[in-house]
Motif scaffolding. Structure first.
Motif, PDB file in Angstrom:
ATOM      1  N   ALA A   9      29.669  32.382  39.737  1.00 16.95           N
ATOM      2  CA  ALA A   9      29.605  33.323  40.861  1.00 16.95           C
ATOM      3  C   ALA A   9      28.982  34.656  40.461  1.00 16.95           C
ATOM      4  O   ALA A   9      28.765  35.516  41.306  1.00 16.95           O
ATOM      5  N   GLY A  10      28.723  34.852  39.137  1.00 16.04           N
ATOM      6  CA  GLY A  10      28.057  36.078  38.693  1.00 16.04           C
ATOM      7  C   GLY A  10      28.839  36.929  37.714  1.00 16.04           C
ATOM      8  O   GLY A  10      28.366  37.980  37.291  1.00 16.04           O
ATOM      9  N   ALA A  11      30.051  36.519  37.338  1.00 22.41           N
ATOM     10  CA  ALA A  11      30.851  37.288  36.374  1.00 22.41           C
ATOM     11  C   ALA A  11      30.305  37.079  34.968  1.00 22.41           C
ATOM     12  O   ALA A  11      29.781  36.010  34.656  1.00 22.41           O
ATOM     13  N   PRO A  12      30.415  38.089  34.104  1.00 22.80           N
ATOM     14  CA  PRO A  12      29.956  37.919  32.722  1.00 22.80           C
ATOM     15  C   PRO A  12      30.867  36.954  31.951  1.00 22.80           C
ATOM     16  O   PRO A  12      32.074  36.921  32.178  1.00 22.80           O
ATOM     17  N   GLU A  13      30.286  36.205  31.063  1.00 24.00           N
ATOM     18  CA  GLU A  13      31.061  35.357  30.144  1.00 24.00           C
ATOM     19  C   GLU A  13      31.782  36.287  29.172  1.00 24.00           C
ATOM     20  O   GLU A  13      31.193  37.243  28.663  1.00 24.00           O
ATOM     21  N   LEU A  14      33.037  36.020  28.920  1.00 22.65           N
ATOM     22  CA  LEU A  14      33.818  36.864  28.020  1.00 22.65           C
ATOM     23  C   LEU A  14      33.825  36.286  26.612  1.00 22.65           C
ATOM     24  O   LEU A  14      33.654  35.077  26.433  1.00 22.65           O
ATOM     25  N   PRO A  15      34.055  37.137  25.613  1.00 25.79           N
ATOM     26  CA  PRO A  15      34.146  36.641  24.230  1.00 25.79           C
ATOM     27  C   PRO A  15      35.336  35.691  24.074  1.00 25.79           C
ATOM     28  O   PRO A  15      36.276  35.706  24.870  1.00 25.79           O
ATOM     29  N   GLU A  16      35.302  34.905  23.029  1.00 25.71           N
ATOM     30  CA  GLU A  16      36.386  33.983  22.711  1.00 25.71           C
ATOM     31  C   GLU A  16      37.713  34.749  22.637  1.00 25.71           C
ATOM     32  O   GLU A  16      37.779  35.825  22.041  1.00 25.71           O
ATOM     33  N   TRP A  18      39.294  36.152  25.139  1.00 22.64           N
ATOM     34  CA  TRP A  18      39.458  37.018  26.303  1.00 22.64           C
ATOM     35  C   TRP A  18      39.459  36.157  27.556  1.00 22.64           C
ATOM     36  O   TRP A  18      38.868  35.076  27.579  1.00 22.64           O
ATOM     37  N   PHE A  19      40.108  36.646  28.599  1.00 28.92           N
ATOM     38  CA  PHE A  19      40.097  35.918  29.863  1.00 28.92           C
ATOM     39  C   PHE A  19      40.285  36.883  31.023  1.00 28.92           C
ATOM     40  O   PHE A  19      40.708  38.018  30.841  1.00 28.92           O
ATOM     41  N   TYR A  20      39.908  36.410  32.206  1.00 22.26           N
ATOM     42  CA  TYR A  20      40.118  37.165  33.439  1.00 22.26           C
ATOM     43  C   TYR A  20      41.440  36.734  34.062  1.00 22.26           C
ATOM     44  O   TYR A  20      41.785  35.557  34.042  1.00 22.26           O
ATOM     45  N   ARG A  21      42.154  37.680  34.628  1.00 20.88           N
ATOM     46  CA  ARG A  21      43.321  37.385  35.448  1.00 20.88           C
ATOM     47  C   ARG A  21      43.096  38.082  36.785  1.00 20.88           C
ATOM     48  O   ARG A  21      42.888  39.294  36.826  1.00 20.88           O
ATOM     49  N   VAL A  22      43.133  37.324  37.867  1.00 23.64           N
ATOM     50  CA  VAL A  22      43.007  37.878  39.212  1.00 23.64           C
ATOM     51  C   VAL A  22      44.395  37.864  39.810  1.00 23.64           C
ATOM     52  O   VAL A  22      45.074  36.832  39.797  1.00 23.64           O
ATOM     53  N   VAL A  32      41.273  42.544  39.285  1.00 24.56           N
ATOM     54  CA  VAL A  32      40.829  41.729  38.152  1.00 24.56           C
ATOM     55  C   VAL A  32      41.263  42.436  36.879  1.00 24.56           C
ATOM     56  O   VAL A  32      41.045  43.635  36.724  1.00 24.56           O
ATOM     57  N   GLU A  33      41.897  41.685  36.007  1.00 23.69           N
ATOM     58  CA  GLU A  33      42.241  42.199  34.683  1.00 23.69           C
ATOM     59  C   GLU A  33      41.419  41.442  33.655  1.00 23.69           C
ATOM     60  O   GLU A  33      41.205  40.233  33.785  1.00 23.69           O
ATOM     61  N   VAL A  34      40.944  42.149  32.657  1.00 23.06           N
ATOM     62  CA  VAL A  34      40.357  41.501  31.490  1.00 23.06           C
ATOM     63  C   VAL A  34      41.430  41.610  30.420  1.00 23.06           C
ATOM     64  O   VAL A  34      41.913  42.705  30.108  1.00 23.06           O
ATOM     65  N   ARG A  35      41.823  40.455  29.884  1.00 19.97           N
ATOM     66  CA  ARG A  35      42.929  40.405  28.934  1.00 19.97           C
ATOM     67  C   ARG A  35      42.481  39.702  27.648  1.00 19.97           C
ATOM     68  O   ARG A  35      41.544  38.908  27.660  1.00 19.97           O
ATOM     69  N   GLU A  36      43.172  40.007  26.571  1.00 19.79           N
ATOM     70  CA  GLU A  36      42.905  39.366  25.282  1.00 19.79           C
ATOM     71  C   GLU A  36      44.172  38.641  24.842  1.00 19.79           C
ATOM     72  O   GLU A  36      45.254  39.227  24.833  1.00 19.79           O
ATOM     73  N   ARG A  37      44.008  37.365  24.501  1.00 18.98           N
ATOM     74  CA  ARG A  37      45.171  36.595  24.031  1.00 18.98           C
ATOM     75  C   ARG A  37      45.651  37.154  22.699  1.00 18.98           C
ATOM     76  O   ARG A  37      44.855  37.491  21.833  1.00 18.98           O
ATOM     77  N   ARG A  38      46.962  37.238  22.564  1.00 17.10           N
ATOM     78  CA  ARG A  38      47.545  37.654  21.284  1.00 17.10           C
ATOM     79  C   ARG A  38      47.745  36.432  20.415  1.00 17.10           C
ATOM     80  O   ARG A  38      47.860  35.326  20.919  1.00 17.10           O
ATOM     81  N   LYS A  39      47.811  36.646  19.121  1.00 21.23           N
ATOM     82  CA  LYS A  39      47.921  35.517  18.197  1.00 21.23           C
ATOM     83  C   LYS A  39      49.241  34.774  18.342  1.00 21.23           C
ATOM     84  O   LYS A  39      49.275  33.562  18.303  1.00 21.23           O
ATOM     85  N   ARG A  40      50.329  35.498  18.537  1.00 23.89           N
ATOM     86  CA  ARG A  40      51.629  34.833  18.584  1.00 23.89           C
ATOM     87  C   ARG A  40      52.049  34.458  19.993  1.00 23.89           C
ATOM     88  O   ARG A  40      52.455  33.349  20.247  1.00 23.89           O
ATOM     89  N   ARG A  44      47.194  40.995  25.918  1.00 19.34           N
ATOM     90  CA  ARG A  44      47.202  42.441  26.158  1.00 19.34           C
ATOM     91  C   ARG A  44      46.102  42.787  27.148  1.00 19.34           C
ATOM     92  O   ARG A  44      45.015  42.197  27.136  1.00 19.34           O
ATOM     93  N   LEU A  45      46.411  43.743  27.993  1.00 16.82           N
ATOM     94  CA  LEU A  45      45.479  44.206  29.017  1.00 16.82           C
ATOM     95  C   LEU A  45      44.411  45.081  28.383  1.00 16.82           C
ATOM     96  O   LEU A  45      44.729  46.020  27.646  1.00 16.82           O
ATOM     97  N   LEU A  46      43.140  44.771  28.664  1.00 16.02           N
ATOM     98  CA  LEU A  46      42.039  45.593  28.177  1.00 16.02           C
ATOM     99  C   LEU A  46      41.566  46.564  29.250  1.00 16.02           C
ATOM    100  O   LEU A  46      41.322  47.734  28.957  1.00 16.02           O
ATOM    101  N   ILE A  47      41.428  46.079  30.490  1.00 16.61           N
ATOM    102  CA  ILE A  47      40.940  46.940  31.580  1.00 16.61           C
ATOM    103  C   ILE A  47      41.173  46.235  32.912  1.00 16.61           C
ATOM    104  O   ILE A  47      41.331  45.020  32.947  1.00 16.61           O
ATOM    105  N   THR A  48      41.190  47.016  33.986  1.00 18.62           N
ATOM    106  CA  THR A  48      41.339  46.450  35.328  1.00 18.62           C
ATOM    107  C   THR A  48      40.233  46.973  36.237  1.00 18.62           C
ATOM    108  O   THR A  48      39.635  48.011  35.969  1.00 18.62           O
ATOM    109  N   ALA A  49      40.006  46.239  37.318  1.00 15.65           N
ATOM    110  CA  ALA A  49      39.072  46.676  38.361  1.00 15.65           C
ATOM    111  C   ALA A  49      39.563  46.098  39.682  1.00 15.65           C
ATOM    112  O   ALA A  49      39.968  44.935  39.744  1.00 15.65           O
ATOM    113  N   LEU A  50      39.543  46.916  40.718  1.00 14.32           N
ATOM    114  CA  LEU A  50      39.926  46.441  42.042  1.00 14.32           C
ATOM    115  C   LEU A  50      38.810  45.599  42.641  1.00 14.32           C
ATOM    116  O   LEU A  50      37.637  45.880  42.446  1.00 14.32           O
ATOM    117  N   VAL A  51      39.209  44.573  43.390  1.00 14.51           N
ATOM    118  CA  VAL A  51      38.254  43.744  44.117  1.00 14.51           C
ATOM    119  C   VAL A  51      37.978  44.454  45.437  1.00 14.51           C
ATOM    120  O   VAL A  51      38.884  44.675  46.232  1.00 14.51           O
TER     121      VAL A  51
END
Length: 98
Positions: A9-16, A18-22, A32-40, A44-51
Motif C-alpha cells: 500500500a506504500g509503507a516503507p519496509e522496516l529493518p529486521e 521492527w514492526f508496525y502496530r496500528v 501507527v506505532e513503529v516498534r522494535e522487538r526486544r530480545k527477551r 519498545r515504542l520507537l515513534i508514533t503517527a496519527l492516521v
C-alpha cells in the motif's frame, strides 16, 4: 494486515526486528506505532503517527502514516548526528588559541 500488505500500500519496509502496530488511540483516531522487538520479551515504542482521515482509502491512509513515522525516525537520527558533531565543539574557544 501484514507488513507485506502495508508495503504494497506504500509503507516503507522496516529493518529486521521492527514492526508496525496500528491501534485505536482511545480518542476515536487510529495511530501507527513503529516498534522494535526486544530480545527477551515484548517490544519498545520507537515513534508514533496519527492516521489522517484526508486519504480516500483506509489502507493508503495507514501506509501514509507509516511513511510519516519512518521519516520522523530518520529526521531524529539526522538531528542526533548533527548534535554529536556540534558537541565536539563544546568548550572555550579563545582568540588565536588552541
Amino acid at each position: 494486515m501484514s507488513m507485506a500488505e502495508l508495503v504494497a500500500a506504500g509503507a516503507p519496509e522496516l529493518p529486521e526486528g521492527w514492526f508496525y502496530r496500528v491501534k485505536d488511540d482511545g480518542m476515536g483516531y487510529l495511530e501507527v506505532e513503529v516498534r522494535e522487538r526486544r530480545k527477551r520479551f515484548g517490544s519498545r515504542l520507537l515513534i508514533t503517527a496519527l492516521v489522517r482521515e484526508d486519504e480516500p482509502n483506509g489502507r493508503r491512509a495507514v501506509a501514509v502514516a507509516c511513511c510519516r513515522a519512518v521519516a520522523r525516525i530518520d529526521e531524529e537520527r539526522e538531528h542526533a548526528r548533527r548534535l554529536r558533531q556540534a558537541s565536539q565543539l563544546i568548550g572555550d574557544h579563545p582568540r588565536g588559541g588552541r
